[in-house]
Motif scaffolding. Structure first.
Motif, PDB file in Angstrom:
ATOM      1  N   ILE A  71       0.839  -1.192   0.000  1.00  0.00           N
ATOM      2  CA  ILE A  71       0.000   0.000   0.000  1.00  0.00           C
ATOM      3  C   ILE A  71       0.872   1.240   0.000  1.00  0.00           C
ATOM      4  O   ILE A  71       1.897   1.301   0.693  1.00  0.00           O
ATOM      5  CB  ILE A  71      -0.967   0.011   1.207  1.00  0.00           C
ATOM      6  CG1 ILE A  71      -1.974   1.144   1.054  1.00  0.00           C
ATOM      7  CG2 ILE A  71      -0.216   0.071   2.517  1.00  0.00           C
ATOM      8  CD1 ILE A  71      -3.120   1.070   2.035  1.00  0.00           C
ATOM      9  N   SER A  72       0.505   2.195  -0.812  1.00  0.00           N
ATOM     10  CA  SER A  72       1.202   3.476  -0.901  1.00  0.00           C
ATOM     11  C   SER A  72       0.264   4.572  -0.412  1.00  0.00           C
ATOM     12  O   SER A  72      -0.918   4.597  -0.799  1.00  0.00           O
ATOM     13  CB  SER A  72       1.630   3.758  -2.343  1.00  0.00           C
ATOM     14  OG  SER A  72       2.027   5.105  -2.503  1.00  0.00           O
ATOM     15  N   PRO A  73       0.748   5.473   0.430  1.00  0.00           N
ATOM     16  CA  PRO A  73      -0.117   6.573   0.901  1.00  0.00           C
ATOM     17  C   PRO A  73      -0.676   7.418  -0.242  1.00  0.00           C
ATOM     18  O   PRO A  73      -1.725   8.038  -0.097  1.00  0.00           O
ATOM     19  CB  PRO A  73       0.814   7.397   1.793  1.00  0.00           C
ATOM     20  CG  PRO A  73       1.895   6.457   2.196  1.00  0.00           C
ATOM     21  CD  PRO A  73       2.081   5.534   1.037  1.00  0.00           C
ATOM     22  N   VAL A  74       0.023   7.455  -1.352  1.00  0.00           N
ATOM     23  CA  VAL A  74      -0.400   8.283  -2.482  1.00  0.00           C
ATOM     24  C   VAL A  74      -1.194   7.485  -3.510  1.00  0.00           C
ATOM     25  O   VAL A  74      -2.260   7.896  -3.964  1.00  0.00           O
ATOM     26  CB  VAL A  74       0.820   8.943  -3.156  1.00  0.00           C
ATOM     27  CG1 VAL A  74       0.386   9.766  -4.371  1.00  0.00           C
ATOM     28  CG2 VAL A  74       1.572   9.822  -2.163  1.00  0.00           C
ATOM     29  N   LEU A  75      -0.661   6.289  -3.848  1.00  0.00           N
ATOM     30  CA  LEU A  75      -1.243   5.514  -4.946  1.00  0.00           C
ATOM     31  C   LEU A  75      -2.225   4.444  -4.493  1.00  0.00           C
ATOM     32  O   LEU A  75      -2.893   3.831  -5.316  1.00  0.00           O
ATOM     33  CB  LEU A  75      -0.117   4.860  -5.763  1.00  0.00           C
ATOM     34  CG  LEU A  75       0.918   5.826  -6.355  1.00  0.00           C
ATOM     35  CD1 LEU A  75       2.016   5.053  -7.057  1.00  0.00           C
ATOM     36  CD2 LEU A  75       0.250   6.800  -7.319  1.00  0.00           C
ATOM     37  N   GLY A  76      -2.297   4.188  -3.193  1.00  0.00           N
ATOM     38  CA  GLY A  76      -3.184   3.145  -2.698  1.00  0.00           C
ATOM     39  C   GLY A  76      -2.554   1.766  -2.830  1.00  0.00           C
ATOM     40  O   GLY A  76      -1.333   1.624  -2.757  1.00  0.00           O
ATOM     41  N   TRP A  77      -3.380   0.755  -3.056  1.00  0.00           N
ATOM     42  CA  TRP A  77      -2.872  -0.609  -3.157  1.00  0.00           C
ATOM     43  C   TRP A  77      -2.086  -0.795  -4.452  1.00  0.00           C
ATOM     44  O   TRP A  77      -2.525  -0.396  -5.521  1.00  0.00           O
ATOM     45  CB  TRP A  77      -4.019  -1.617  -3.110  1.00  0.00           C
ATOM     46  CG  TRP A  77      -4.586  -1.783  -1.733  1.00  0.00           C
ATOM     47  CD1 TRP A  77      -5.739  -1.235  -1.247  1.00  0.00           C
ATOM     48  CD2 TRP A  77      -4.011  -2.531  -0.678  1.00  0.00           C
ATOM     49  NE1 TRP A  77      -5.915  -1.600   0.061  1.00  0.00           N
ATOM     50  CE2 TRP A  77      -4.875  -2.399   0.441  1.00  0.00           C
ATOM     51  CE3 TRP A  77      -2.860  -3.297  -0.552  1.00  0.00           C
ATOM     52  CZ2 TRP A  77      -4.615  -3.006   1.655  1.00  0.00           C
ATOM     53  CZ3 TRP A  77      -2.595  -3.906   0.660  1.00  0.00           C
ATOM     54  CH2 TRP A  77      -3.462  -3.765   1.749  1.00  0.00           C
ATOM     55  N   LEU A  78      -0.909  -1.423  -4.324  1.00  0.00           N
ATOM     56  CA  LEU A  78      -0.052  -1.686  -5.470  1.00  0.00           C
ATOM     57  C   LEU A  78       0.078  -3.186  -5.680  1.00  0.00           C
ATOM     58  O   LEU A  78       0.236  -3.942  -4.717  1.00  0.00           O
ATOM     59  CB  LEU A  78       1.339  -1.080  -5.258  1.00  0.00           C
ATOM     60  CG  LEU A  78       1.395   0.423  -4.991  1.00  0.00           C
ATOM     61  CD1 LEU A  78       2.830   0.849  -4.734  1.00  0.00           C
ATOM     62  CD2 LEU A  78       0.805   1.198  -6.168  1.00  0.00           C
TER      63      LEU A  78
END
Length: 315
Positions: A197-204
């Motif tokens: 999970i990325s704070p900017v992009l969400g789930w990766l």
């Protein structure tokens, strides 16, 4: 011919004579007619020749050589001693098409001289992800790799299956997905098949930048990174000499106490603490530190001793 060329030719002739001497085919070269400085140089070269002569890598008997097996120079049955685990061979389940896989694993086993155990038909075989099949489990120390046969170009499309496999078998450290011809393989860790999970992009989605390579290379690199390099620590002292440790602890303790006593506290409780610290025996405190470092005293016991020491200094 120049003097240097003549000396070089003489050196070459002496080294050839010395090689014959080492192999028992001639007398030891006579250096008595050489000047002392030249004799010293030649003697040093002889030492190098003696260290390097006939040092070719030890080759296995041809019956146990996996390369010879792959070339069809020896029968297949002779390779069994290379594997530590006496398990059924893949031939029983996969047939001739599994020979490249088996040969690659045997090469890895030979390369690491028995430190890697290999098991065909492992217990988890029925639980492999869809469109893949179990082939073997390879293990070294606490690291176990599940070798699965599948399409390495599409492994990233089935991360859920690989992640579920890791969840089912916590003792598996990595999954090696390999093509049936053993020419394309990738070794994947749980992080490589788990969403992040990325704070900017969400789930990766999982992503691995590794490119497929031959099975022997992929597995060999994985195990090389996990086997201890004893040659790097062979001369390492686990603990310094106790006397030197005592002196160092005493020096550091006295320096820290002196620094604390030079302070000019304004608060009353700090002034009282400074007075108590002045009564602390630096040698006794250093002995406690050494006891902790050498494993003779646990951390909780260390605190109890400090409390007793402070109480005695305050009284």
């Amino acid at each position: 011919m120049t003097d240097n060329e003549e000396l070089d030719n003489r050196n070459d002739a002496l080294i050839e004579e010395y090689l014959l001497f080492l192999r028992g085919l001639g007398p030891q070269p006579d250096l008595s007619d050489l000047p002392p400085s030249r004799r010293e140089v030649i003697t040093g070269q002889f030492e190098i020749v003696r260290a390097l002569a006939d040092r070719d890598p030890e080759l296995p008997p041809i019956e146990e050589d996996p390369v010879a097996r792959r070339l069809g120079l020896v029968a297949d049955a002779s390779s069994a001693p290379l594997l530590m685990a006496a398990q059924p061979t893949p031939r029983a389940s996969g047939g001739v098409e599994d020979e490249p896989l088996k040969d690659s694993l045997e090469e890895v086993a030979f390369r690491f001289r028995g430190r890697i155990s290999m098991e065909f038909h492992p217990a988890w075989s029925p639980e492999v992800p869809q469109d893949m099949r179990a082939f073997a489990q390879c293990a070294v120390l606490a690291e176990a790799v599940a070798v699965l046969v599948g399409d390495t170009d599409t492994w990233s499309s089935t991360p859920e299956g690989l992640g579920r496999f890791f969840n089912l078998y916590a003792d598996i450290s990595a999954i090696c997905v390999t093509s049936a011809d053993a020419e394309r393989a990738v070794v994947l860790s749980p992080a490589d098949v788990t969403r992040s999970i990325s704070p900017v992009l969400g789930w990766l989605d999982p992503h691995s930048s590794m490119l497929p390579e031959p099975l022997g290379l992929a597995l060999g690199r994985f195990f090389e990174r996990r086997l201890p390099r004893w040659d790097r620590v062979a001369d390492f002292d686990v603990l310094p000499d106790t006397a030197a440790l005592d002196a160092l602890a005493r020096e550091v303790t006295e320096a820290q106490i002196a620094q604390a006593l030079r302070a000019k506290p304004r608060l009353e409780y700090k002034k009282e603490g400074q007075l108590v610290l002045g009564n602390v025996d630096a040698a006794e405190l250093a002995a406690l530190v050494v006891s902790v470092q050498t494993g003779g005293l646990m951390a909780d016991d260390f605190v109890d001793h400090l409390v007793e020491m402070a109480g005695a200094a305050a009284s």
